[in-house]
Write a protein that holds these residues in place. Structure first.
Motif, PDB file in Angstrom:
ATOM      1  N   VAL A 264       0.901  -1.197   0.020  1.00  0.00           N
ATOM      2  CA  VAL A 264       0.137   0.169  -0.020  1.00  0.00           C
ATOM      3  C   VAL A 264       1.025   1.103   0.026  1.00  0.00           C
ATOM      4  CG1 VAL A 264      -1.873  -1.203   1.371  1.00  0.00           C
ATOM      5  CG2 VAL A 264      -0.097   0.274   2.552  1.00  0.00           C
ATOM      6  N   LEU A 266       2.187   4.887   1.527  1.00  0.00           N
ATOM      7  CA  LEU A 266       2.019   5.465   2.763  1.00  0.00           C
ATOM      8  C   LEU A 266       2.456   6.791   2.569  1.00  0.00           C
ATOM      9  CD1 LEU A 266       4.208   2.972   4.779  1.00  0.00           C
ATOM     10  CD2 LEU A 266       1.688   2.925   4.789  1.00  0.00           C
ATOM     11  N   ASP A 267       2.324   7.574   3.665  1.00  0.00           N
ATOM     12  CA  ASP A 267       2.736   9.109   3.811  1.00  0.00           C
ATOM     13  C   ASP A 267       4.152   9.267   3.809  1.00  0.00           C
ATOM     14  OD1 ASP A 267       1.855  11.543   3.681  1.00  0.00           O
ATOM     15  OD2 ASP A 267       0.006  11.230   4.528  1.00  0.00           O
ATOM     16  N   ASP A 273       1.754   8.895  11.979  1.00  0.00           N
ATOM     17  CA  ASP A 273       1.015   7.563  12.009  1.00  0.00           C
ATOM     18  C   ASP A 273       2.363   6.680  11.750  1.00  0.00           C
ATOM     19  OD1 ASP A 273      -1.462   8.435  12.130  1.00  0.00           O
ATOM     20  OD2 ASP A 273      -1.792   8.487  10.056  1.00  0.00           O
ATOM     21  N   ARG A 274       3.511   6.929  11.519  1.00  0.00           N
ATOM     22  CA  ARG A 274       4.519   6.065  11.170  1.00  0.00           C
ATOM     23  C   ARG A 274       4.685   5.064  12.335  1.00  0.00           C
ATOM     24  NH1 ARG A 274       6.758  10.781  12.783  1.00  0.00           N
ATOM     25  NH2 ARG A 274       8.697  10.695  14.160  1.00  0.00           N
ATOM     26  N   TRP A 277       2.420   2.481  11.617  1.00  0.00           N
ATOM     27  CA  TRP A 277       2.766   1.356  10.608  1.00  0.00           C
ATOM     28  C   TRP A 277       3.702   0.532  11.077  1.00  0.00           C
ATOM     29  CZ3 TRP A 277       4.677   6.399   7.229  1.00  0.00           C
ATOM     30  CH2 TRP A 277       3.537   7.024   6.900  1.00  0.00           C
ATOM     31  N   THR A 306       8.483  -1.248   5.537  1.00  0.00           N
ATOM     32  CA  THR A 306       8.271   0.021   5.063  1.00  0.00           C
ATOM     33  C   THR A 306       9.400   0.694   4.164  1.00  0.00           C
ATOM     34  OG1 THR A 306       8.926   1.083   7.006  1.00  0.00           O
ATOM     35  CG2 THR A 306       6.567   0.529   6.566  1.00  0.00           C
ATOM     36  N   TYR A 314       6.014   3.686   1.059  1.00  0.00           N
ATOM     37  CA  TYR A 314       5.152   2.609   0.674  1.00  0.00           C
ATOM     38  C   TYR A 314       5.361   1.294   1.687  1.00  0.00           C
ATOM     39  CZ  TYR A 314       8.951   1.094  -2.362  1.00  0.00           C
ATOM     40  OH  TYR A 314      10.164   0.884  -2.739  1.00  0.00           O
ATOM     41  N   HIS A 410      -7.042   3.293   7.613  1.00  0.00           N
ATOM     42  CA  HIS A 410      -7.059   4.390   6.657  1.00  0.00           C
ATOM     43  C   HIS A 410      -6.054   4.093   5.442  1.00  0.00           C
ATOM     44  CE1 HIS A 410      -6.264   8.973   5.353  1.00  0.00           C
ATOM     45  NE2 HIS A 410      -5.052   8.602   5.464  1.00  0.00           N
ATOM     46  N   TYR A 411      -5.081   3.401   5.753  1.00  0.00           N
ATOM     47  CA  TYR A 411      -4.064   3.162   4.760  1.00  0.00           C
ATOM     48  C   TYR A 411      -3.906   1.705   4.028  1.00  0.00           C
ATOM     49  CZ  TYR A 411      -1.573   6.958   6.804  1.00  0.00           C
ATOM     50  OH  TYR A 411      -1.009   8.015   7.127  1.00  0.00           O
ATOM     51  N   LYS A 416      -7.018   0.168  -1.486  1.00  0.00           N
ATOM     52  CA  LYS A 416      -5.896   0.754  -1.612  1.00  0.00           C
ATOM     53  C   LYS A 416      -4.644  -0.128  -1.776  1.00  0.00           C
ATOM     54  CE  LYS A 416      -7.586   4.678   1.125  1.00  0.00           C
ATOM     55  NZ  LYS A 416      -7.220   5.474   2.341  1.00  0.00           N
TER      56      LYS A 416
END
Length: 458
Positions: A264, A266-267, A273-274, A277, A306, A314, A410-411, A416
């Motif tokens: 997916v 990511l930001d 939010d890391r 993750w 990640t 991602y 969300h992710y 997604k």
């Protein structure tokens, strides 16, 4: 950043150079690192490889030391030095005894701000880099990339980057291509150095047996008289295509296995939010290993990881296995992703993930240089020293089941996700019939030749 284990102190010199220090009394050593946010992402298709080329060139001599002395002066003191170029940064680092801290900073000063970059060293170092990358093979690489672009390769990571970061410098090779390495001139390299190697584009990281105030004073003494200069943007904006895809690659394999990846988007690296993750990464890997490896024996391992940059990233679940097991493995991965999205994980799973992340971090950070590298990721992503650096251990510990569910929803929602499968059409087993036919043909030809009438020479 304050934790029960270490405390970060930050200071900025008058010329804009940032100094980050974590004191670790009684460790006996000091690790020091200069980080510049300059890497292959800073480059373009015409000068690709110049950041790594420059990293090499600064070791070819400084105002004080010849090339043979640059590392030898450290070795004679029992220290260690190295450098590293990535997509987003170039780091030079030295690890010495605490009483050699001033020498260590002086060494970094010579390397980063006083390299000679002599023209007579340029061609030699170009050849060193070409040898480092395994020789010149641009034509073969161009052909292979065409094959990869048409899904007949096996590079699953490249398949991801091509689709979510099209036409981006994140696709460029860190070491460069033959064509670009051979085209870079000495003047271009010197201009690149002058453009980016300025104090206000550098973060100095100091970790070890030294007081913060002493580190700041030594930094001022060593680097304070270097004038600041404007510099261009080091990380051009990336066009991110947040699409889902299901890609098949058909390139050959040396065995009967292919590769399976679920991911997916990511930001950015410093997104709040890391920490969630990383918790999801831990829970997911534990669950997939239990079901896929330990219970069913369908693969040797499942890697969940990640990939984060300063403005994007991602998440991937990766394994290699027999092709006939792909559907079963994919269903298990999907099942556990959906569990996380729906909040159907246990409090025990969350607690174990938190304990694992905290414990692993503590083990990794026993070494001063490892802690300096850890800190460098925050320094790269956070360019504003007024922004607090979160306490990793506290952030991991504070995550609740509801917060993890929110982040997963969300992710990681099904719509997604993207998928890449490497399903090789050429494997040793599939080659056996062809090999048998070829062997039979060669044997038949040999037999015919052995019974061929022989004519006397006239």
């Amino acid at each position: 950043m304050e934790t029960p284990y270490f405390q970060l102190h930050r200071h900025t010199l008058a010329n804009g150079m940032r100094v980050w220090c974590i004191p670790r009394p009684n460790t006996g050593t000091v690790a020091m690192m200069t980080q510049l946010p300059v890497g292959s992402r800073t480059e373009n298709k015409h000068n690709n490889g110049i950041s790594h080329f420059l990293e090499h060139m600064v070791f070819t001599g400084t105002e004080r030391w010849a090339e043979s002395e640059v590392t030898d002066v450290v070795r004679r003191r029992g220290g260690e030095v190295n450098a590293h170029t990535s997509r987003e940064s170039t780091n030079f680092h030295i690890h010495v005894a605490a009483h050699d801290a001033e020498f260590g900073l002086d060494w970094l000063h010579q390397l980063v701000f006083k390299p000679t970059l002599l023209p007579e060293k340029f061609e030699k170092e170009r050849q060193v880099i070409i040898n480092e990358k395994g020789g010149e093979f641009d034509l073969l690489q161009t052909v292979w990339e065409w094959i990869e672009d048409h899904n007949w390769g096996w590079h699953v990571a490249r398949a991801i980057r091509r689709r979510i970061y099209p036409d981006s410098s994140l696709l460029l090779s860190i070491i460069g291509r033959d064509k670009t390495l051979n085209a870079i001139t000495h003047q271009e390299l010197v201009s690149y150095y002058r453009r980016y190697y300025v104090p206000n584009n550098v973060t100095l990281i100091v970790v070890g047996d030294i007081e913060p105030q002493a580190a700041f004073e030594l930094a001022e003494k060593t680097f304070g008289n270097i004038p600041a200069r404007p510099f261009p943007v080091t990380h051009p904006p990336v066009r991110v295509v947040p699409n889902t895809f299901d890609v098949r690659l058909y390139g050959p394999s040396p065995n009967e296995q292919g590769q399976l990846l679920v991911g997916v988007l990511l930001d950015y690296a410093e997104h709040p939010d890391r920490f969630g993750w990383w918790i999801i990464e831990e829970i997911l890997e534990n669950a997939c290993m239990r079901d896929i490896r330990f219970e069913l024996g369908l693969t040797y391992g499942v890697n969940v990881f990640t990939v984060l940059y300063t403005d994007t990233g991602y998440f991937c679940v990766y394994t290699s296995a027999n092709i006939e097991d792909f559907e079963r493995i994919r269903q298990i991965i999907e099942k556990h992703l959906n569990r996380l999205v729906n909040g159907d994980f246990t409090a025990e799973e969350l607690s174990e993930a938190q304990a694992s992340l905290r414990g692993r971090a503590l083990l990794n950070l026993q070494d001063n240089m490892e802690l300096a590298w850890w800190l460098s990721t925050d320094a790269l992503a956070s360019r504003d020293d007024s922004t607090p650096i979160p306490d990793y251990f506290a952030e991991i510990s504070r995550l609740t089941p509801d917060e993890v569910k929110r982040i997963a929803g969300h992710y990681f929602a099904p719509q997604k996700r993207f998928y890449v499968e490497h399903r090789p059409v050429v494997t040793p087993r599939r080659l056996k019939p062809l090999a048998a036919v070829a062997a039979f043909g060669m044997l038949s030809a040999a037999v015919r030749l052995s019974f061929r009438p022989r004519h006397r020479a006239r």
